[in-house]
Design a protein around this motif. Structure first.
Motif, PDB file in Angstrom:
ATOM      1  N   ILE A  31       0.831  -1.204   0.000  1.00  0.00           N
ATOM      2  CA  ILE A  31       0.000   0.000   0.000  1.00  0.00           C
ATOM      3  C   ILE A  31       0.867   1.256   0.000  1.00  0.00           C
ATOM      4  CG2 ILE A  31      -1.550   1.381   1.452  1.00  0.00           C
ATOM      5  CD1 ILE A  31      -2.921  -1.265   2.238  1.00  0.00           C
ATOM      6  N   ALA A  32       1.909   1.257   0.834  1.00  0.00           N
ATOM      7  CA  ALA A  32       2.791   2.432   0.900  1.00  0.00           C
ATOM      8  C   ALA A  32       3.428   2.710  -0.454  1.00  0.00           C
ATOM      9  CB  ALA A  32       3.869   2.209   1.958  1.00  0.00           C
ATOM     10  N   GLU A  33       3.775   1.655  -1.175  1.00  0.00           N
ATOM     11  CA  GLU A  33       4.415   1.858  -2.477  1.00  0.00           C
ATOM     12  C   GLU A  33       3.424   2.326  -3.530  1.00  0.00           C
ATOM     13  OE1 GLU A  33       8.451   1.736  -3.710  1.00  0.00           O
ATOM     14  OE2 GLU A  33       7.384   1.568  -1.817  1.00  0.00           O
ATOM     15  N   ILE A  34       2.197   1.810  -3.461  1.00  0.00           N
ATOM     16  CA  ILE A  34       1.172   2.274  -4.403  1.00  0.00           C
ATOM     17  C   ILE A  34       0.857   3.746  -4.155  1.00  0.00           C
ATOM     18  CG2 ILE A  34      -1.250   2.030  -5.073  1.00  0.00           C
ATOM     19  CD1 ILE A  34      -0.936  -0.968  -4.547  1.00  0.00           C
ATOM     20  N   GLU A  35       0.782   4.142  -2.886  1.00  0.00           N
ATOM     21  CA  GLU A  35       0.537   5.540  -2.561  1.00  0.00           C
ATOM     22  C   GLU A  35       1.681   6.423  -3.046  1.00  0.00           C
ATOM     23  OE1 GLU A  35      -2.188   5.071   1.473  1.00  0.00           O
ATOM     24  OE2 GLU A  35       0.005   5.244   1.650  1.00  0.00           O
ATOM     25  N   ASN A  36       2.884   5.879  -3.044  1.00  0.00           N
ATOM     26  CA  ASN A  36       4.032   6.614  -3.579  1.00  0.00           C
ATOM     27  C   ASN A  36       3.908   6.785  -5.086  1.00  0.00           C
ATOM     28  OD1 ASN A  36       6.478   7.897  -3.684  1.00  0.00           O
ATOM     29  ND2 ASN A  36       7.701   6.174  -3.013  1.00  0.00           N
ATOM     30  N   LEU A  37       3.416   5.757  -5.757  1.00  0.00           N
ATOM     31  CA  LEU A  37       3.231   5.834  -7.203  1.00  0.00           C
ATOM     32  C   LEU A  37       2.110   6.802  -7.568  1.00  0.00           C
ATOM     33  CD1 LEU A  37       3.442   2.083  -8.287  1.00  0.00           C
ATOM     34  CD2 LEU A  37       5.018   3.890  -8.954  1.00  0.00           C
ATOM     35  N   ASP A  38       0.990   6.712  -6.864  1.00  0.00           N
ATOM     36  CA  ASP A  38      -0.191   7.499  -7.222  1.00  0.00           C
ATOM     37  C   ASP A  38      -0.948   7.895  -5.958  1.00  0.00           C
ATOM     38  OD1 ASP A  38      -2.456   8.635  -8.287  1.00  0.00           O
ATOM     39  OD2 ASP A  38      -2.711   7.125  -9.855  1.00  0.00           O
ATOM     40  N   PRO A  39      -0.619   9.039  -5.385  1.00  0.00           N
ATOM     41  CA  PRO A  39      -1.238   9.450  -4.121  1.00  0.00           C
ATOM     42  C   PRO A  39      -2.756   9.638  -4.195  1.00  0.00           C
ATOM     43  CG  PRO A  39       0.722  10.765  -4.586  1.00  0.00           C
ATOM     44  CD  PRO A  39       0.427   9.981  -5.819  1.00  0.00           C
ATOM     45  N   ALA A  40      -3.289   9.819  -5.386  1.00  0.00           N
ATOM     46  CA  ALA A  40      -4.727  10.076  -5.513  1.00  0.00           C
ATOM     47  C   ALA A  40      -5.567   8.808  -5.486  1.00  0.00           C
ATOM     48  CB  ALA A  40      -5.007  10.842  -6.811  1.00  0.00           C
ATOM     49  N   VAL A  41      -4.932   7.638  -5.544  1.00  0.00           N
ATOM     50  CA  VAL A  41      -5.673   6.378  -5.543  1.00  0.00           C
ATOM     51  C   VAL A  41      -6.082   6.002  -4.118  1.00  0.00           C
ATOM     52  CG1 VAL A  41      -5.424   3.888  -5.887  1.00  0.00           C
ATOM     53  CG2 VAL A  41      -4.698   5.458  -7.672  1.00  0.00           C
ATOM     54  N   GLN A  42      -7.343   5.628  -3.960  1.00  0.00           N
ATOM     55  CA  GLN A  42      -7.844   5.125  -2.677  1.00  0.00           C
ATOM     56  C   GLN A  42      -7.654   3.616  -2.641  1.00  0.00           C
ATOM     57  OE1 GLN A  42      -9.044   7.356  -0.292  1.00  0.00           O
ATOM     58  NE2 GLN A  42      -8.319   8.841  -1.818  1.00  0.00           N
ATOM     59  N   ILE A  43      -7.171   3.086  -1.500  1.00  0.00           N
ATOM     60  CA  ILE A  43      -6.829   1.667  -1.406  1.00  0.00           C
ATOM     61  C   ILE A  43      -7.603   1.021  -0.263  1.00  0.00           C
ATOM     62  CG2 ILE A  43      -4.941   0.016  -1.146  1.00  0.00           C
ATOM     63  CD1 ILE A  43      -3.041   2.361  -1.950  1.00  0.00           C
ATOM     64  N   LYS A  44      -8.292  -0.057  -0.580  1.00  0.00           N
ATOM     65  CA  LYS A  44      -9.059  -0.783   0.429  1.00  0.00           C
ATOM     66  C   LYS A  44      -8.482  -2.190   0.595  1.00  0.00           C
ATOM     67  CE  LYS A  44     -13.689  -2.540   1.469  1.00  0.00           C
ATOM     68  NZ  LYS A  44     -15.085  -2.678   0.969  1.00  0.00           N
ATOM     69  N   LYS A  45      -8.182  -2.558   1.834  1.00  0.00           N
ATOM     70  CA  LYS A  45      -7.736  -3.921   2.127  1.00  0.00           C
ATOM     71  C   LYS A  45      -8.935  -4.863   2.142  1.00  0.00           C
ATOM     72  CE  LYS A  45      -3.941  -2.726   5.328  1.00  0.00           C
ATOM     73  NZ  LYS A  45      -3.449  -2.936   6.708  1.00  0.00           N
ATOM     74  N   THR A  46      -8.694  -6.087   1.684  1.00  0.00           N
ATOM     75  CA  THR A  46      -9.704  -7.134   1.849  1.00  0.00           C
ATOM     76  C   THR A  46      -9.261  -8.064   2.977  1.00  0.00           C
ATOM     77  OG1 THR A  46      -8.686  -8.759   0.348  1.00  0.00           O
ATOM     78  CG2 THR A  46     -10.083  -7.039  -0.644  1.00  0.00           C
ATOM     79  N   ASP A  47     -10.081  -9.053   3.279  1.00  0.00           N
ATOM     80  CA  ASP A  47      -9.754 -10.013   4.340  1.00  0.00           C
ATOM     81  C   ASP A  47      -8.956 -11.198   3.809  1.00  0.00           C
ATOM     82  OD1 ASP A  47     -11.143  -8.485   6.209  1.00  0.00           O
ATOM     83  OD2 ASP A  47     -13.051  -9.487   5.739  1.00  0.00           O
ATOM     84  N   TYR A  48      -8.502 -11.102   2.555  1.00  0.00           N
ATOM     85  CA  TYR A  48      -7.829 -12.240   1.927  1.00  0.00           C
ATOM     86  C   TYR A  48      -6.356 -11.931   1.671  1.00  0.00           C
ATOM     87  CZ  TYR A  48     -12.687 -13.540   1.118  1.00  0.00           C
ATOM     88  OH  TYR A  48     -14.004 -13.848   1.290  1.00  0.00           O
ATOM     89  N   PHE A  49      -5.575 -13.013   1.525  1.00  0.00           N
ATOM     90  CA  PHE A  49      -4.152 -12.865   1.211  1.00  0.00           C
ATOM     91  C   PHE A  49      -3.708 -14.016   0.324  1.00  0.00           C
ATOM     92  CE2 PHE A  49       0.398 -13.582   2.204  1.00  0.00           C
ATOM     93  CZ  PHE A  49       0.889 -12.367   1.759  1.00  0.00           C
ATOM     94  N   ASN A  50      -3.171 -13.657  -0.828  1.00  0.00           N
ATOM     95  CA  ASN A  50      -2.667 -14.655  -1.777  1.00  0.00           C
ATOM     96  C   ASN A  50      -3.738 -15.696  -2.108  1.00  0.00           C
ATOM     97  OD1 ASN A  50      -0.658 -15.776  -3.420  1.00  0.00           O
ATOM     98  ND2 ASN A  50       0.029 -17.164  -1.815  1.00  0.00           N
ATOM     99  N   HIS A  51      -4.979 -15.211  -2.223  1.00  0.00           N
ATOM    100  CA  HIS A  51      -6.118 -16.101  -2.469  1.00  0.00           C
ATOM    101  C   HIS A  51      -6.220 -16.406  -3.956  1.00  0.00           C
ATOM    102  CE1 HIS A  51     -10.331 -17.515  -2.448  1.00  0.00           C
ATOM    103  NE2 HIS A  51     -10.149 -17.728  -1.147  1.00  0.00           N
ATOM    104  N   SER A  52      -6.849 -17.527  -4.264  1.00  0.00           N
ATOM    105  CA  SER A  52      -6.945 -17.958  -5.666  1.00  0.00           C
ATOM    106  C   SER A  52      -7.772 -16.996  -6.505  1.00  0.00           C
ATOM    107  CB  SER A  52      -7.559 -19.361  -5.754  1.00  0.00           C
ATOM    108  OG  SER A  52      -6.732 -20.293  -5.089  1.00  0.00           O
ATOM    109  N   PHE A  53      -8.869 -16.490  -5.949  1.00  0.00           N
ATOM    110  CA  PHE A  53      -9.725 -15.626  -6.772  1.00  0.00           C
ATOM    111  C   PHE A  53     -10.221 -14.370  -6.058  1.00  0.00           C
ATOM    112  CE2 PHE A  53     -12.304 -18.999  -4.906  1.00  0.00           C
ATOM    113  CZ  PHE A  53     -13.298 -18.299  -4.253  1.00  0.00           C
ATOM    114  N   ALA A  54      -9.841 -14.141  -4.792  1.00  0.00           N
ATOM    115  CA  ALA A  54     -10.238 -12.913  -4.093  1.00  0.00           C
ATOM    116  C   ALA A  54      -9.037 -11.966  -4.029  1.00  0.00           C
ATOM    117  CB  ALA A  54     -10.722 -13.235  -2.678  1.00  0.00           C
ATOM    118  N   PRO A  55      -9.234 -10.715  -4.377  1.00  0.00           N
ATOM    119  CA  PRO A  55      -8.102  -9.787  -4.397  1.00  0.00           C
ATOM    120  C   PRO A  55      -7.614  -9.449  -2.985  1.00  0.00           C
ATOM    121  CG  PRO A  55     -10.132  -8.585  -4.771  1.00  0.00           C
ATOM    122  CD  PRO A  55     -10.498 -10.039  -4.761  1.00  0.00           C
ATOM    123  N   ASP A  56      -6.358  -9.036  -2.904  1.00  0.00           N
ATOM    124  CA  ASP A  56      -5.795  -8.574  -1.633  1.00  0.00           C
ATOM    125  C   ASP A  56      -6.131  -7.113  -1.383  1.00  0.00           C
ATOM    126  OD1 ASP A  56      -3.654 -10.823  -0.709  1.00  0.00           O
ATOM    127  OD2 ASP A  56      -3.783 -10.711  -2.892  1.00  0.00           O
TER     128      ASP A  56
END
Length: 487
Positions: A31-56
């Motif tokens: 998230i910190a790196e994405i915010e560095n790339l594009d500060p205007a993007v809003q980022i939402k965490k999901t409850d998943y990690f490295n899941h087959s079909f659910a995004p992180d």
């Protein structure tokens, strides 16, 4: 590569004892790196990690048309593992980002093997921590000697487009091709722009590619002075020129300081007119602090009839008191707004009446006979006179093309009183703008949709009549010949 914060953060996260700490710290690093790339993007965490079909992570942003767009991000341990899991076929239809934590598959052999798969999901992006590290570190380590290079503004725009429009494969070798040269040679600058244009081809969607090519073309004009590049058609079938459309705020912040500095030697007004049509006065106001050290004179002069403002405030130019401090007629951003300086005066402009511009409240009202010579070249639609014993308002009908100067002179000559002028309203000829009110107590000019050149003439010529700007300085300020300025 020494000093790689993203990879260091990921390595620390993967060494945590608690699985939940691993997940939280990895996501926080990404998230910190994405915010560095594009500060205007809003980022939402999901409850998943490295899941087959659910995004992180789910990324959301607003387009220039205020439309909301989203993109999903999937964290993978390596791009090879993503390939083995069939991510392209399962998830690629939505154009997500597959983000690898390491570079174990960051080589030409892997790139060749995955390109065929990527053709089945042309909007998907595969990238990894080392590639993003190289792109973001280049921004953080910018040195003063590189600030007149084309690399920083172009890299800035590259970074801002990765999250929203990146596609295909962006790995370390792509970032290497974009690394700036330490050379200050103009020829090397041209080579860099060509290298940049080649590098972005095929790794961004159509809209992002067009934006980046447009930026590269503007940079080329500033470097070479070849304004004919503006006339070059696109490679597409429609033959539309690539350098067209409006620049958004991100593009302006990245490009405009460079274009103003490197383009100062361009005397072809077409370039500055074209650039002025790609932005608005409100955008300049929003980035005023970024432009405070830059000369806007050629850009402003070329666009004064086209740029519109709602307010202008006249103030004394302290620099004019000292011969060494006075820089002559010029345009710049000052105090958060567009500012013109000529002779004894500064004029600050605002695109909207709601924008605060400080003005005087107690300027001495001038006598009518002192103002009369300065308004005779304008179409006067209203005059507010303050006498010793009475207050008189003389106005033309809103729809009538009547100059009330003769009426004012007649009234003033037939009433035994001493008249001072509170305000004058002047009407631009053949314009869609409203009448311009010139208030002598505040030295402020207000109106709707008024061309900046008209506001300049009215402010300096009428409100500034006590200390008139010379015809030569007026012509220089407006970018005209002296004969033109006098008409």
């Amino acid at each position: 590569m020494p000093g790689s914060p993203l990879r260091d953060a990921i390595a620390d996260a993967l060494n945590q004892d608690s699985p939940q700490d691993v997940i939280d710290d990895v996501k926080s690093a990404v998230i910190a790196e994405i915010e560095n790339l594009d500060p205007a993007v809003q980022i939402k965490k999901t409850d998943y990690f490295n899941h087959s079909f659910a995004p992180d992570l789910v990324l959301t942003w607003k387009t220039a048309a205020r439309k909301e767009e989203t993109r999903e991000l999937y964290v993978r341990y390596s791009l090879g593992s993503s390939q083995a899991a069939g991510d392209v076929d399962i998830l690629g239809k939505g154009g997500p980002i597959f983000f690898s934590l390491n570079s174990s598959n960051d080589d030409e052999e892997f790139a060749g093997s995955i390109r065929e798969e990527l053709m089945r999901a042309p909007r998907s992006l595969f990238t990894n921590a080392p590639a993003i590290d190289r792109i973001t570190l280049d921004a953080e380590t910018e040195e003063p000697q590189h600030r007149d290079s084309p690399a920083p503004p172009l890299l800035n725009l590259f970074r801002r487009n990765v999250v929203r429009g990146g596609r295909g494969l962006i790995v370390a070798n792509v970032a290497e091709r974009l690394e700036r040269s330490t050379s200050t040679d103009v020829e090397e600058d041209f080579l860099y722009v060509d290298r940049f244009t080649e590098a972005v081809s095929g790794i961004f969607d159509e809209a992002a590619t067009l934006r980046l090519r447009r930026a590269a073309d503007l940079v080329k004009i500033a470097l070479s002075g070849e304004v004919s590049i503006l006339d070059r058609p696109d490679d597409g079938d429609d033959g539309v020129a690539t350098i067209s459309g409006k620049l958004d705020d991100t593009e302006l912040r990245a490009l405009l300081p460079f274009l103003l500095d490197r383009g100062q030697s361009i005397d072809d007004v077409r370039f500055w007119q074209h650039l002025g049509q790609m932005l608005t006065l409100a955008q300049l106001e929003n980035m005023a602090s970024t432009l405070s050290d830059h000369d806007l004179t050629p850009l402003a002069q070329a666009n004064l009839p086209a740029w519109r403002a709602a307010k202008a405030v006249l103030s004394f130019n302290a620099d004019a008191l000292e011969e060494e401090g006075y820089q002559g007629p010029r345009w710049r951003m000052h105090g958060g707004s567009l500012c013109a300086s000529a002779g004894a005066w500064n004029i600050h402009f605002a695109s909207d009446l709601r924008r605060g511009l400080r003005s005087r409240e107690d300027s001495t009202l001038p006598r009518w006979e002192k103002v009369l010579p300065s308004v005779q070249s304008f179409s006067v639609s209203k005059v507010e006179l303050q006498g010793i014993t009475r207050r008189i308002s003389i106005a033309a009908d809103a729809e009538a093309a009547v100059n009330v100067l003769g009426d004012v002179v007649s009234v003033q000559g037939n009433i035994d009183d001493t008249f001072f002028v509170r305000s004058v309203e002047v009407r631009p000829a053949g314009e869609e703008s409203a009448d311009v009110n010139l208030d002598f107590s505040t030295l402020m000019a207000t109106g709707a949709n008024v061309p900046v050149d008209y506001l300049t003439r009215a402010s300096l010529g009428v409100l500034g009549h006590r200390y008139p700007v010379s015809p030569a300085d007026m012509a220089t300020l407006l970018g005209e010949t002296q004969a033109d300025a006098g008409t």
